[in-house]
Design a protein around this motif. Structure first.
Motif, PDB file in Angstrom:
ATOM      1  N   SER A 254       0.834  -1.211   0.000  1.00 13.68           N
ATOM      2  CA  SER A 254       0.000   0.000   0.000  1.00 13.68           C
ATOM      3  C   SER A 254       0.861   1.250   0.000  1.00 13.68           C
ATOM      4  N   LEU A 255       1.924   1.230   0.788  1.00 17.28           N
ATOM      5  CA  LEU A 255       2.822   2.377   0.846  1.00 17.28           C
ATOM      6  C   LEU A 255       3.527   2.587  -0.495  1.00 17.28           C
ATOM      7  N   THR A 256       3.929   1.500  -1.112  1.00 15.94           N
ATOM      8  CA  THR A 256       4.576   1.583  -2.428  1.00 15.94           C
ATOM      9  C   THR A 256       3.637   2.175  -3.474  1.00 15.94           C
ATOM     10  N   MET A 257       2.386   1.751  -3.433  1.00 12.73           N
ATOM     11  CA  MET A 257       1.407   2.279  -4.381  1.00 12.73           C
ATOM     12  C   MET A 257       1.151   3.765  -4.133  1.00 12.73           C
ATOM     13  N   ALA A 258       1.076   4.155  -2.880  1.00 12.05           N
ATOM     14  CA  ALA A 258       0.848   5.569  -2.549  1.00 12.05           C
ATOM     15  C   ALA A 258       1.964   6.434  -3.128  1.00 12.05           C
ATOM     16  N   ASN A 259       3.197   6.017  -2.926  1.00 12.09           N
ATOM     17  CA  ASN A 259       4.328   6.803  -3.442  1.00 12.09           C
ATOM     18  C   ASN A 259       4.417   6.744  -4.966  1.00 12.09           C
ATOM     19  N   LYS A 260       4.008   5.639  -5.543  1.00 13.50           N
ATOM     20  CA  LYS A 260       3.979   5.531  -7.006  1.00 13.50           C
ATOM     21  C   LYS A 260       3.042   6.585  -7.597  1.00 13.50           C
TER      22      LYS A 260
END
Length: 611
Positions: A304-310
């Motif tokens: 989820s964190l990776t997607m947010a930053n993406k």
């Protein structure tokens, strides 16, 4: 020194040109992008664009001020001026130079609107009716251009904007008061509910804030900001919102797929695309918090964190490595031993500067200082930084003139002005808050990125305390990576490569100051505060030159109200949960650790306070 100053002048001009181009690009993107809501809420008349900071906004204010002075009975002219003041304060960070005038103008506008609204009622007309004859819903009304709002919309929006100005001035109780006034008129207004909730949260009134957020979520649509607000409340006090985590998870499970599908549409406007990218970023950050704090599912949390930053990075231009390196190289080239002439600078010890990398424990350090009755924490709304461009230009000009006495005079004038403006700002805020405090002897400036400006700080204030707060690198970087910074280079902390570059540049500069100004910066390890708060706090206060006060040991109960990313954390006693917190995601953070290498992942900084 003249040669160094000339190099600095030339380099500064080059950097300004590059940043000006970047700013123009950002402004164009923002005008059609995810932050456009702020633009929509600008005054409709002669609305400033995002690139019109500083002097151009001041020109706009001068024009609107004269218009209002010529017709002080005009609701519209009062609001145009007040809203432009608010816009300036939100976008030009100069220590809040126009906050008092903005507040006075909003109050005057509100009185004018109230009288006109009462007259409308006496005439038997609907206060929700616009000048064009339409009866408006409040949710639509407050976003209309000023001249198109109903009397009810004008008054509710003026209360809300006055609250936002109080918020910018860190007058959170005052803000809640005017939001209460807005909600007395329109109890279901989502805008007022959301704004009140954010202030109640800062004040630590989590149960009340939670009720406001729950009320908003009963609606078919609601402000995006509530995801972050609800998340912060649940992390701070889970039972403030009954079944809150499940309520949040359910909302996200419906909204994320819908926004993802909409983003795939090929005919999207740039405005709509940027809006959806921002929405997905915010929702995935909330989902990260759910998994990180509630489900304890680290794999889903990291995804989820990776997607947010993406999604966040997809809305930004590429990080400018060359420009950022040039800035740091220039500082190191210019500020060498011998740059600072003897006898230059103020003897004032009034300012205390806290510098460091974001998420390093600076808010905790400021709280400890602010708990002393003779010290005031002013946060990151730095008067010094607001004047830094003027200071740089003045120092360059005086240095090039070749007169040591003239340089001394100019530098003292700038230092005295920073002190005077800071004290005046505190006095005005203190008067607005209707509190009684002894006149403070120290003011804390917590603009962390001043680690770049230590050379200028030392020139103006050779005797002022500069505190560098340092935290275990991977803890600091993990915390930066998961936070949603919304301005400047910090927006790029969601990218490992950019984050590693920023951090290494910061460490290089701190090492530079230690070489060129040995002992000038006082280093404090965050972990030393956590492990020995009483001993470290006493050494910190001793460094300020003030007497110890036992109330500092209960800093979390004292006068300080924080509006930072650590808002909910600093209302508690010292806790050790954040130490080595990065270890939960160690395998995912390993690429970042590799990029930094042992030179920067080693916490080599040692506390240099005298015990």
């Amino acid at each position: 020194q003249q040669q160094q100053v000339q190099v600095f002048k030339d380099s500064s001009e080059h950097i300004q040109k590059v940043e000006s181009k970047q700013s123009s690009s950002d402004a164009g993107r923002e005008a059609t992008g995810h932050q456009s809501k702020r633009m929509q809420e600008q005054p409709a008349k002669k609305r400033p664009t995002e690139e019109q900071h500083g002097s151009s906004i001041d020109d706009q204010i001068d024009y609107l001020r004269q218009e209002y002075t010529n017709d002080t009975g005009s609701i519209y002219k009062a609001l145009h001026l007040a809203e432009t003041f608010l816009y300036r304060d939100m976008n030009v960070h100069d220590g809040g130079s126009i906050q008092s005038e903005s507040i006075r103008t909003f109050l005057s506008a509100i009185e004018l609107i109230k009288r006109k609204r009462d007259e409308t009622i006496r005439q038997g007309r609907d206060v929700h009716e616009s000048p064009q004859g339409r009866v408006l819903n409040i949710e639509e009304d407050i976003y209309m251009q000023i001249e198109m709002r109903s009397m009810q919309g004008l008054l509710v929006k003026a209360y809300c904007d006055l609250g936002r100005q109080y918020y910018m001035a860190s007058m959170f109780e005052k803000a809640v008061g005017v939001y209460n006034a807005a909600l007395a008129l329109e109890p279901k207004c989502s805008h007022a509910l959301q704004l009140r909730a954010s202030n109640l949260m800062i004040l630590g009134r989590y149960d009340e804030a939670g009720k406001d957020y729950v009320e908003i979520m009963k609606k078919e649509s609601y402000p995006l900001e509530i995801y972050g607000g609800i998340t912060k409340i649940l992390v701070a006090k889970e039972n403030a919102i009954p079944n809150g985590w499940e309520l949040l998870r359910t909302a996200l499970s419906d909204s994320i797929p819908s926004a993802t599908e909409q983003l795939r549409e090929v005919s999207l406007s740039s405005y709509r695309k940027a809006e959806l990218l921002n929405r997905l970023k915010v929702m995935y950050l909330a989902l990260f918090s759910y998994h990180d704090h509630k489900s304890k599912d680290t794999e889903n949390a990291w995804e989820s964190l990776t997607m947010a930053n993406k999604y966040k990075l997809a809305a930004l231009p590429p990080y400018n490595y060359a420009l950022e390196k040039h800035k740091v190289d220039t500082v190191q080239q210019i500020f060498q031993q011998g740059f600072w002439p003897a006898g230059v600078g103020s003897r004032s010890k009034s300012p205390i500067f806290i510098v460091g990398f974001p998420r390093s424990g600076s808010t905790l350090l400021e709280r400890i200082l602010d708990a002393h009755p003779a010290i005031i924490g002013t946060g990151e709304d730095s008067v010094f930084n607001g004047m830094l461009g003027e200071i740089r230009d003045g120092v360059v000009k005086a240095s090039m003139a070749g007169s040591p006495e003239h340089l001394k005079s100019i530098v003292r004038q700038f230092a005295d002005k920073v002190d005077r403006v800071t004290k005046n700002k505190w006095s005005e805020r203190n008067e607005q808050q209707e509190t009684e405090m002894a006149h403070p002897k120290r003011f804390v400036d917590k603009m962390l990125t001043n680690y770049v400006n230590v050379g200028f700080i030392h020139m103006l204030y050779p005797d002022a305390l500069i505190l560098h707060i340092s935290r275990e690198p991977m803890d600091c970087l993990y915390s930066s990576y998961k936070h949603d910074f919304v301005t400047g280079n910090l927006q790029y902390t969601g990218d490992f490569s950019a984050l590693a570059h920023m951090y290494s540049q910061y460490r290089d500069l701190m090492n530079h100051w230690d070489r060129q100004l040995p002992g000038r910066v006082t280093h404090i390890r965050y972990e030393d505060i956590v492990h020995d708060m009483p001993g470290t706090a006493k050494a910190i206060i001793a460094a300020t030159g003030l007497q110890w006060d036992d109330r500092i040991l209960e800093f979390h109960k004292t006068k300080y109200v924080a509006n930072t990313y650590s808002t909910t954390q600093v209302k508690n006693p010292i806790y050790k949960d954040s130490l080595q917190s990065w270890r939960r995601y160690e395998k995912h953070l390993d690429p970042l650790k590799t990029m930094l290498g042992t030179k920067y992942t080693s916490h080599s900084t040692r506390t240099t306070l005298r015990r």
